[in-house]
Scaffold this motif. Structure first.
Motif, PDB file in Angstrom:
ATOM      1  N   LEU A 256      -1.534  -8.536   6.375  1.00 28.13           N
ATOM      2  CA  LEU A 256      -1.704  -7.231   5.631  1.00 28.13           C
ATOM      3  C   LEU A 256      -2.811  -7.403   4.531  1.00 28.13           C
ATOM      4  O   LEU A 256      -3.518  -6.516   4.153  1.00 28.13           O
ATOM      5  CB  LEU A 256      -0.431  -7.076   4.807  1.00 28.13           C
ATOM      6  CG  LEU A 256       0.785  -6.561   5.789  1.00 28.13           C
ATOM      7  CD1 LEU A 256       1.988  -6.246   4.781  1.00 28.13           C
ATOM      8  CD2 LEU A 256       0.341  -5.203   6.703  1.00 28.13           C
ATOM      9  N   ASN A 257      -3.016  -8.616   4.071  1.00 33.41           N
ATOM     10  CA  ASN A 257      -4.153  -9.039   3.127  1.00 33.41           C
ATOM     11  C   ASN A 257      -5.603  -8.611   3.642  1.00 33.41           C
ATOM     12  O   ASN A 257      -6.340  -8.221   3.020  1.00 33.41           O
ATOM     13  CB  ASN A 257      -3.960 -10.458   3.092  1.00 33.41           C
ATOM     14  CG  ASN A 257      -2.968 -10.742   1.972  1.00 33.41           C
ATOM     15  OD1 ASN A 257      -2.592 -10.107   1.219  1.00 33.41           O
ATOM     16  ND2 ASN A 257      -2.674 -12.003   1.978  1.00 33.41           N
TER      17      ASN A 257
ATOM     18  N   VAL B  35      -6.704  -0.126   1.295  1.00 33.52           N
ATOM     19  CA  VAL B  35      -5.344   0.313   0.841  1.00 33.52           C
ATOM     20  C   VAL B  35      -4.519  -0.951   0.545  1.00 33.52           C
ATOM     21  O   VAL B  35      -4.458  -2.200   1.082  1.00 33.52           O
ATOM     22  CB  VAL B  35      -4.707   0.801   2.405  1.00 33.52           C
ATOM     23  CG1 VAL B  35      -3.349   1.344   2.126  1.00 33.52           C
ATOM     24  CG2 VAL B  35      -5.672   1.994   2.870  1.00 33.52           C
ATOM     25  N   SER B  36      -3.505  -0.560  -0.355  1.00 30.06           N
ATOM     26  CA  SER B  36      -2.722  -1.914  -0.993  1.00 30.06           C
ATOM     27  C   SER B  36      -1.777  -2.112   0.077  1.00 30.06           C
ATOM     28  O   SER B  36      -1.379  -1.541   0.947  1.00 30.06           O
ATOM     29  CB  SER B  36      -1.936  -1.263  -2.150  1.00 30.06           C
ATOM     30  OG  SER B  36      -1.037  -0.127  -1.789  1.00 30.06           O
ATOM     31  N   ARG B  37      -1.321  -3.369   0.121  1.00 29.16           N
ATOM     32  CA  ARG B  37      -0.402  -3.980   0.876  1.00 29.16           C
ATOM     33  C   ARG B  37       0.914  -3.298   0.841  1.00 29.16           C
ATOM     34  O   ARG B  37       1.535  -3.181   2.020  1.00 29.16           O
ATOM     35  CB  ARG B  37      -0.260  -5.410   0.637  1.00 29.16           C
ATOM     36  CG  ARG B  37      -1.223  -6.506   0.996  1.00 29.16           C
ATOM     37  CD  ARG B  37      -0.970  -7.989   0.654  1.00 29.16           C
ATOM     38  NE  ARG B  37      -0.737  -7.833  -0.742  1.00 29.16           N
ATOM     39  CZ  ARG B  37      -0.480  -8.897  -1.494  1.00 29.16           C
ATOM     40  NH1 ARG B  37      -0.008  -9.889  -0.613  1.00 29.16           N
ATOM     41  NH2 ARG B  37      -0.127  -9.156  -2.673  1.00 29.16           N
ATOM     42  N   SER B  38       1.476  -2.644  -0.158  1.00 26.75           N
ATOM     43  CA  SER B  38       2.620  -1.909  -0.394  1.00 26.75           C
ATOM     44  C   SER B  38       2.407  -0.823   0.423  1.00 26.75           C
ATOM     45  O   SER B  38       3.622  -0.203   1.092  1.00 26.75           O
ATOM     46  CB  SER B  38       2.965  -1.787  -1.856  1.00 26.75           C
ATOM     47  OG  SER B  38       1.866  -1.061  -2.446  1.00 26.75           O
ATOM     48  N   ALA B  39       1.261  -0.128   0.497  1.00 25.11           N
ATOM     49  CA  ALA B  39       1.332   1.266   0.996  1.00 25.11           C
ATOM     50  C   ALA B  39       1.244   0.878   2.644  1.00 25.11           C
ATOM     51  O   ALA B  39       1.735   1.873   3.212  1.00 25.11           O
ATOM     52  CB  ALA B  39      -0.284   1.803   0.698  1.00 25.11           C
ATOM     53  N   LEU B  40       0.602  -0.014   2.909  1.00 25.92           N
ATOM     54  CA  LEU B  40       0.628  -0.392   4.398  1.00 25.92           C
ATOM     55  C   LEU B  40       2.195  -0.917   4.745  1.00 25.92           C
ATOM     56  O   LEU B  40       2.670  -0.216   5.967  1.00 25.92           O
ATOM     57  CB  LEU B  40      -0.124  -1.744   4.644  1.00 25.92           C
ATOM     58  CG  LEU B  40      -1.643  -1.578   4.475  1.00 25.92           C
ATOM     59  CD1 LEU B  40      -2.216  -2.938   4.534  1.00 25.92           C
ATOM     60  CD2 LEU B  40      -2.372  -0.655   5.445  1.00 25.92           C
ATOM     61  N   ARG B  41       2.889  -1.556   3.963  1.00 26.64           N
ATOM     62  CA  ARG B  41       4.226  -1.856   4.618  1.00 26.64           C
ATOM     63  C   ARG B  41       4.869  -0.422   4.481  1.00 26.64           C
ATOM     64  O   ARG B  41       5.781  -0.176   5.596  1.00 26.64           O
ATOM     65  CB  ARG B  41       4.946  -2.778   3.475  1.00 26.64           C
ATOM     66  CG  ARG B  41       4.422  -4.139   3.498  1.00 26.64           C
ATOM     67  CD  ARG B  41       5.485  -5.120   2.724  1.00 26.64           C
ATOM     68  NE  ARG B  41       5.211  -4.876   1.356  1.00 26.64           N
ATOM     69  CZ  ARG B  41       4.423  -5.649   0.557  1.00 26.64           C
ATOM     70  NH1 ARG B  41       3.671  -6.630   1.131  1.00 26.64           N
ATOM     71  NH2 ARG B  41       4.182  -5.526  -0.784  1.00 26.64           N
ATOM     72  N   ALA B  42       4.834   0.457   3.540  1.00 24.06           N
ATOM     73  CA  ALA B  42       5.518   1.832   3.742  1.00 24.06           C
ATOM     74  C   ALA B  42       5.112   2.514   4.790  1.00 24.06           C
ATOM     75  O   ALA B  42       5.878   3.311   5.291  1.00 24.06           O
ATOM     76  CB  ALA B  42       5.102   2.324   2.303  1.00 24.06           C
ATOM     77  N   TRP B  43       3.780   2.482   5.371  1.00 21.69           N
ATOM     78  CA  TRP B  43       3.528   3.355   6.205  1.00 21.69           C
ATOM     79  C   TRP B  43       3.877   2.716   7.587  1.00 21.69           C
ATOM     80  O   TRP B  43       4.196   3.562   8.562  1.00 21.69           O
ATOM     81  CB  TRP B  43       1.653   3.168   6.562  1.00 21.69           C
ATOM     82  CG  TRP B  43       1.010   3.949   5.235  1.00 21.69           C
ATOM     83  CD1 TRP B  43       1.776   4.875   4.292  1.00 21.69           C
ATOM     84  CD2 TRP B  43      -0.153   3.996   4.903  1.00 21.69           C
ATOM     85  NE1 TRP B  43       0.806   5.172   3.356  1.00 21.69           N
ATOM     86  CE2 TRP B  43      -0.371   4.798   3.678  1.00 21.69           C
ATOM     87  CE3 TRP B  43      -1.490   3.245   5.558  1.00 21.69           C
ATOM     88  CZ2 TRP B  43      -1.705   4.819   3.357  1.00 21.69           C
ATOM     89  CZ3 TRP B  43      -2.517   3.539   5.050  1.00 21.69           C
ATOM     90  CH2 TRP B  43      -2.700   4.462   4.072  1.00 21.69           C
ATOM     91  N   GLN B  44       4.265   1.509   7.599  1.00 27.16           N
ATOM     92  CA  GLN B  44       4.801   0.968   8.841  1.00 27.16           C
ATOM     93  C   GLN B  44       6.235   1.429   9.117  1.00 27.16           C
ATOM     94  O   GLN B  44       6.557   1.613  10.211  1.00 27.16           O
ATOM     95  CB  GLN B  44       4.847  -0.778   8.628  1.00 27.16           C
ATOM     96  CG  GLN B  44       3.679  -1.329   8.928  1.00 27.16           C
ATOM     97  CD  GLN B  44       3.775  -3.007   8.805  1.00 27.16           C
ATOM     98  OE1 GLN B  44       4.175  -3.319   7.770  1.00 27.16           O
ATOM     99  NE2 GLN B  44       3.502  -3.652   9.564  1.00 27.16           N
ATOM    100  N   ILE B  45       6.629   2.022   7.948  1.00 27.07           N
ATOM    101  CA  ILE B  45       8.333   2.616   7.999  1.00 27.07           C
ATOM    102  C   ILE B  45       8.029   4.152   8.171  1.00 27.07           C
ATOM    103  O   ILE B  45       8.758   4.655   9.079  1.00 27.07           O
ATOM    104  CB  ILE B  45       8.910   2.430   6.877  1.00 27.07           C
ATOM    105  CG1 ILE B  45       9.238   0.724   6.872  1.00 27.07           C
ATOM    106  CG2 ILE B  45      10.323   3.035   6.923  1.00 27.07           C
ATOM    107  CD1 ILE B  45       9.817   0.265   5.432  1.00 27.07           C
ATOM    108  N   ARG B  46       7.215   4.641   7.614  1.00 28.48           N
ATOM    109  CA  ARG B  46       6.919   6.144   7.536  1.00 28.48           C
ATOM    110  C   ARG B  46       5.530   6.256   7.240  1.00 28.48           C
ATOM    111  O   ARG B  46       4.976   6.240   6.191  1.00 28.48           O
ATOM    112  CB  ARG B  46       7.727   6.996   6.599  1.00 28.48           C
ATOM    113  CG  ARG B  46       7.594   8.530   6.556  1.00 28.48           C
ATOM    114  CD  ARG B  46       8.283   8.988   5.324  1.00 28.48           C
ATOM    115  NE  ARG B  46       7.984  10.302   5.197  1.00 28.48           N
ATOM    116  CZ  ARG B  46       8.812  11.408   5.738  1.00 28.48           C
ATOM    117  NH1 ARG B  46       9.850  11.056   6.221  1.00 28.48           N
ATOM    118  NH2 ARG B  46       8.287  12.829   5.658  1.00 28.48           N
TER     119      ARG B  46
END
Length: 244
Positions: free
Chosen positions: A20-21, A29-40
């Motif tokens: 993610l880094n 794109v921020s890591r938090s956004a990437l994590r959120a996109w992996q879910i939705r």
């Protein structure tokens, strides 16, 4: 707001095994956004609210607070307008009282938060004009006597932050405890999570979220959900933890 092409391109890089880094550094794109996109991957729907309501300032804190509200919260009108949000937290859990206060402050930074001492518990309280916008589940009577469902914008936030929702529900109407059993004359102890709520709708919101997260659960009785499988307890310990 990122378009769908940007979202898919970023997730394609993650799917290649990139960290993610590194993807964040390349795409911005921020890591938090990437994590959120992996879910939705789809953008969150807009909150349906009055023109004056700006919505939650911190979405993850809101989802946690939503769990607390569904478990031990209520909203009551003020005689001169506006409403009070109150979350009941037992005196035995000072850490929970602070987490609740911090969540309310993160969701509505301009609202003052204060404590009302009751017998055996503290009502973490905040006055504001938009609590009914943020928690449309409010209504007369007890929650288990009326229909409780999430609005589409709320469900989208829960989908983006499912562990925050589970954590809020467990911290309100749940616990982590140690059970024991005897096998072949020897006593064995094991950790277990419980959630108890008379509302079948609220219980279903928890179990549906647990299913999405891969957490195994059983129904101990009509109002009680149990998480006892070792691998599921490990997940719960990682993302929820005991009240303190």
């Amino acid at each position: 707001m990122y378009d769908m092409a940007t979202r898919r391109q970023a997730l394609a890089l993650v799917a290649q095994g990139r960290s993610l880094n590194s993807v964040s550094a390349e795409t911005g794109v921020s890591r938090s956004a990437l994590r959120a996109w992996q879910i939705r991957i789809e953008p969150l729907p807009r909150m349906v609210r009055s023109a004056e309501c700006s919505g939650p300032a911190d979405q993850e804190a809101y989802v946690y607070l939503l769990g607390l509200y569904l478990g031990d919260g209520c909203i009551s009108p003020h005689p001169r307008g506006g409403h009070h949000l109150r979350i009941a937290c037992a005196d035995a859990w000072p850490g929970l009282i602070e987490l609740c206060r911090a969540a309310i402050t993160a969701v509505r930074p301009d609202n003052r938060v204060y404590f009302l001492q009751r017998q055996g518990c503290v009502a973490v309280t905040s006055y504001g004009n938009h609590w009914t916008c943020l928690f449309p589940q409010h209504g007369p009577g007890k929650k288990h006597d009326r229909r409780i469902h999430l609005r589409p914008w709320q469900q989208a936030l829960v989908d983006a932050h499912p562990w925050a929702f589970v954590r809020g529900l467990i911290h309100s109407d749940g616990c982590r405890t140690t059970n024991w059993t005897v096998r072949n004359g020897k006593r064995y102890e094991y950790p277990r999570y419980f959630f108890t709520n008379k509302s079948s709708d609220i219980t279903a919101l928890l179990t549906t979220t647990l299913d999405r997260l891969g957490v195994g659960w059983t129904r101990a009785n009509q109002h009680n959900i149990s998480v006892a499988r070792k691998e599921s307890v490990v997940l719960m310990d990682l993302h929820v933890g005991p009240k303190h």
